[in-house]
Scaffold this active site. Structure first.
Site, PDB file in Angstrom:
ATOM      1  N   GLY A  59      -4.470  -9.967   6.832  1.00 51.35           N
ATOM      2  CA  GLY A  59      -5.670  -9.114   7.440  1.00 51.35           C
ATOM      3  C   GLY A  59      -6.258  -8.318   5.590  1.00 51.35           C
ATOM      4  N   LYS A 113     -15.011  -6.443  -2.793  1.00 43.67           N
ATOM      5  CA  LYS A 113     -14.718  -6.740  -1.410  1.00 43.67           C
ATOM      6  C   LYS A 113     -13.616  -6.223  -0.770  1.00 43.67           C
ATOM      7  CE  LYS A 113     -18.049  -8.007   2.051  1.00 43.67           C
ATOM      8  NZ  LYS A 113     -19.148  -8.655   1.548  1.00 43.67           N
ATOM      9  N   GLU A 148      -1.548  -0.100  -0.711  1.00 47.77           N
ATOM     10  CA  GLU A 148      -0.686   0.830  -0.152  1.00 47.77           C
ATOM     11  C   GLU A 148      -0.948   1.828  -1.573  1.00 47.77           C
ATOM     12  OE1 GLU A 148       2.903  -1.384   1.699  1.00 47.77           O
ATOM     13  OE2 GLU A 148       3.473  -1.014  -0.618  1.00 47.77           O
TER      14      GLU A 148
HETATM   15 MO1  MOS Z   1       5.054  -3.294   3.479  1.00 49.58          MO
HETATM   16  S1  MOS Z   1       5.501  -1.339   4.615  1.00 49.58           S
HETATM   17  O1  MOS Z   1       6.076  -3.410   1.739  1.00 49.58           O
HETATM   18  O2  MOS Z   1       4.626  -4.539   4.257  1.00 49.58           O
END
Ligand code: MOS
Length: 754
Positions: A478, A641, A713
């Protein structure tokens, strides 16, 4: 051997001749998704009518199965089989690897009578329809002998031990420096269990073609899933063909496989027809992994001018009794601020809870919720601006290793963010700003998250129509992998985006590590770049050697690729014309990336700064995020985007971590109380106000040949702390037990006489 120096030469992506790199390109697979034609694992059309498996979860946390009554279920209409540990097909022993090069060991299902957590899958019903399987499952009776579960993390603050193979990291003499520090903060924060709540639960469709097992499933990493299943089924690795074309969210929770994969494959073999098995939303909560709870003590010591002299972050967390996963919430602190005396480490308690595992920014997402609030507390004690305090403690080199930073623009993120957000309007004294019934406050936080590059391969083919096909065992959970791979291919071969096909999510494609640790774009993308560069070379040489080409005679090194045309000076032809004439079967080139040999000579991270304005209703204790801005430094951005979506998605998760999200343990059963999206409060559109993510224009030449880094992340890292700090600025009380729900906030406000 590759060194970062080898990456310095310009390449098609860094040259960005057609301007495609960095643009906000629409999702490659977007039209398929919004028209419902992207087939997720459970919806793939199998070669014959499938049977359906329904799994049955354990109703105790720890103990033994002492009876299984399956007769009524077996006699139920449409039911083919009922499996428990008593009659499940033979599988590879847990943890066993027959093939030495397998990337994952066997993960057998329905192994034994032993129950190690609530929701462990203890039985499977196979039937002709989903309804009949479900009806049969309702008739299965499992008897247990339950032991009292040990599930309270706070009971183990004294006896939780070091995680396996780890030790506390101390630089200087922390305790002495902390004791001498004129200004200190010493507080404890707690964060709850969180569940991934992917839109698509884990699901598998399996069938067999002779001795080969074909599985469509939903996983982040192709090879470990393929290899682990092969070990479990005790068949050759290549006898498993694993496909994971579209994935409805992963967030770390699909970084491993679960019982539904094993049971679908076994079921299909036993029945001789395709079998579908999926987790229900409720089963996902216990049958997969969760982010474990943490209790974090932060101690900061500073001089009156704000210089940190001592810094400690100690985290206590938990994993499943047989497990070893550790939420490394203290690790990020090792690279963030300068302080000569430092102590960080972790304690791990083994509890009778479901398995803890990786969830988006494992470590940072929890850990920054404490340290970044402690910095806010310290700034207040010092009478300093929180941005200024952080700038005062900005290290020149990595504060623990002394290594140079590859590229660190944290201060720029904070300064630009402060300016854009209007940070100068913040009143340092809390509780001063009202807007109608709302008390309004502003808070900020830094963000840091590591950057990684793993080995990966890719292959590119150009066909007689001039269409480029990218093939790679990558996944798109995704995040935008399809799209960035298409952009890299289009830019590298100088073709329009419409002339690129991307094939990923298949164990028969050149292997890539998949999606995780925000390494996906950099890792898969770099291998793709290499394949593209190699294909350019092959095409150039083909043209230079083809008497029918205007480019005949070369020099091959001077060929320019643009708009589907290859040219040397004013000699040119269409790429498709060359291939049709000189390589009608198409031309393929492979590419490969490996971490540079000297990559570890630099301290390498992604950075950001979050700014947040909240309103708190002093009557109800409700917090609303009014505005939030994140400014990020994460290398060259391939797709503005999809990168922005990753960053804002992470920020939204940070808001949720601060305000609503978390699961409570029922101490009687070792279960998690919230088991659906009505009670487990992930934010919805209406919960999020004005949100923006800005990306600095940068490229990290130590990261990979494109200078790109990860964003998946970074957005969550620190975001919740900015919200918590804004709440303090609004109302003048701190709640250190996340999430900061109205009940906790009101109680704290009443206690403080506010
Ligand atoms: Mo990640 S939480 O290293 O998919």
């Amino acid at each position: 051997m590759t060194t970062v120096q080898d990456w310095a030469a310009p390449n098609p992506v860094t040259q960005n001749r057609s301007g495609l790199i960095g643009k906000g390109v629409d999702r490659y697979e977007g039209p398929l998704k919004v028209t419902g034609t992207a087939a997720y694992a459970y919806e793939v059309t199998p070669p014959a009518a499938p049977a359906y498996g329904v799994m049955i979860p354990a109703a105790i946390a720890t103990g033994r199965i002492v009876s299984t009554d399956t007769a009524a279920a077996e006699a139920s209409p449409g039911v083919y089989a009922v499996w428990t540990h008593r009659n499940a097909p033979e599988q590879g022993r847990r943890g066993a690897k027959v093939h030495p090069r397998s990337t994952a060991p066997a993960r057998p299902a329905l192994e034994s009578e032993r129950v190690t957590h609530f929701g462990q899958i203890v039985a499977l019903v196979l039937a002709d329809t989903l309804e009949n399987a479900q009806a049969g499952a309702n008739l299965v009776r499992i008897g247990y002998e339950a032991d009292p579960p040990d599930v309270e993390l706070s009971d183990h603050l004294a006896d939780a031990g070091q995680p396996p193979g780890e030790q506390d990291v101390e630089i200087g003499a922390f305790e002495a420096a902390f004791a001498e520090a004129p200004v200190t903060v010493d507080d404890t924060w707690s964060t709850p269990i969180q569940n991934h709540c992917q839109m698509e639960p884990c699901a598998t469709l399996a069938w067999w073609e002779g001795e080969r097992c074909i599985v469509h499933t939903s996983v982040q990493m192709v090879k470990p899933a393929q290899h682990g299943l092969a070990e479990t089924l005790k068949i050759d690795r290549d006898a498993v063909h694993l496909l994971t074309r579209y994935i409805g969210g992963g967030f770390g929770g699909k970084g491993q496989t679960y019982d539904e994969l094993t049971l679908a494959a076994l079921g299909a073999r036993a029945l001789g027809r395709p079998v579908k098995v999926a987790f229900s939303r409720q089963q996902m909560m216990h049958g997969t992994v969760h982010r474990p709870a943490t209790i974090q003590q932060v101690r900061l010591g500073a001089k009156p001018d704000g210089t940190l002299t001592a810094m400690s972050l100690m985290t206590t967390t938990h994993c499943q009794r047989d497990g070893h996963f550790t939420e490394h919430a203290s690790n990020f602190a090792r690279s963030l601020y300068a302080a000569p005396n430092r102590l960080t480490g972790h304690r791990l308690a083994r509890l009778d809870l479901p398995h803890a595992g990786a969830m988006r920014a494992p470590g940072e997402a929890s850990g920054m919720l404490s340290l970044e609030c402690a910095m806010d507390e310290l700034a207040e004690k010092l009478g300093m601006d929180p941005v200024e305090l952080r700038i005062r403690n900005e290290p020149d080199t990595d504060p623990e290793t002394g290594k140079p930073f590859s590229l660190r623009q944290l201060v720029r993120c904070m300064k630009e963010g402060a300016q854009m957000f209007g940070w100068e309007r913040r009143l340092p004294r809390p509780g001063q700003v009202r807007d109608g019934r709302w008390l309004v406050g502003m808070g900020m936080s830094a963000a840091i998250r590591g950057n990684f590059l793993l080995p990966a391969k890719a292959s590119f083919t150009v066909d007689a129509l001039g269409v480029i096909t990218v093939r790679q065992g990558m996944t798109d959970i995704g995040t935008g992998s399809y799209t960035v791979l298409a952009q890299i291919a289009a830019e590298t071969l100088g073709v329009p985006l419409a002339d690129v096909r991307v094939e990923i999510g298949d164990s028969e494609l050149p292997p890539a590590p998949g999606s995780g640790g925000q390494f996906g774009a950099a890792t898969a993308g770099s291998a793709a770049l290499m394949a593209g560069v190699n294909l350019r070379k092959a095409i150039s040489e083909l043209a230079a050697g083809d008497p029918g080409s205007p480019l005949h005679g070369g020099p091959a090194a001077d060929v320019v690729f643009q708009d589907g045309v290859i040219a040397i000076g004013n000699r040119s032809e269409k790429l498709a014309d060359l291939i049709r004439r000189a390589a009608p079967e198409g031309l393929t080139a492979d590419g490969e990336i490996r971490p540079a040999e000297d990559a570890r000579n630099w301290s390498q991270h992604t950075y950001g700064a979050h700014f947040c304005e909240v309103g708190v209703d002093p009557v109800t204790g409700e917090t609303r995020v009014r505005r939030m801005l994140g400014v990020f430094a994460a290398g060259r951005i391939i797709n503005h985007k999809t990168a922005r979506s990753q960053l804002t998605g992470g920020m939204i998760w940070g808001v949720a971590s601060a305000l609503t999200e978390g699961n409570a343990v029922d101490p009687r059963y070792g279960s998690l109380i919230n088991q659906d999206l009505q009670s487990y409060l992930v934010p919805v559109q209406a919960d999020i106000g004005d949100l923006e993510a800005i990306m600095l224009d940068e490229a990290d030449d130590k990261a990979n040949p494109m200078g790109i880094k990860g964003v998946g992340e970074l957005g969550i890292s620190g975001a919740g702390a900015a919200v918590a700090n804004a709440i303090y600025n609004a109302v003048g009380v701190r709640v250190r037990d996340y999430p900061i729900t109205p009940d906790k906030l009101l109680t704290a406000m009443v206690a403080a006489g506010r």
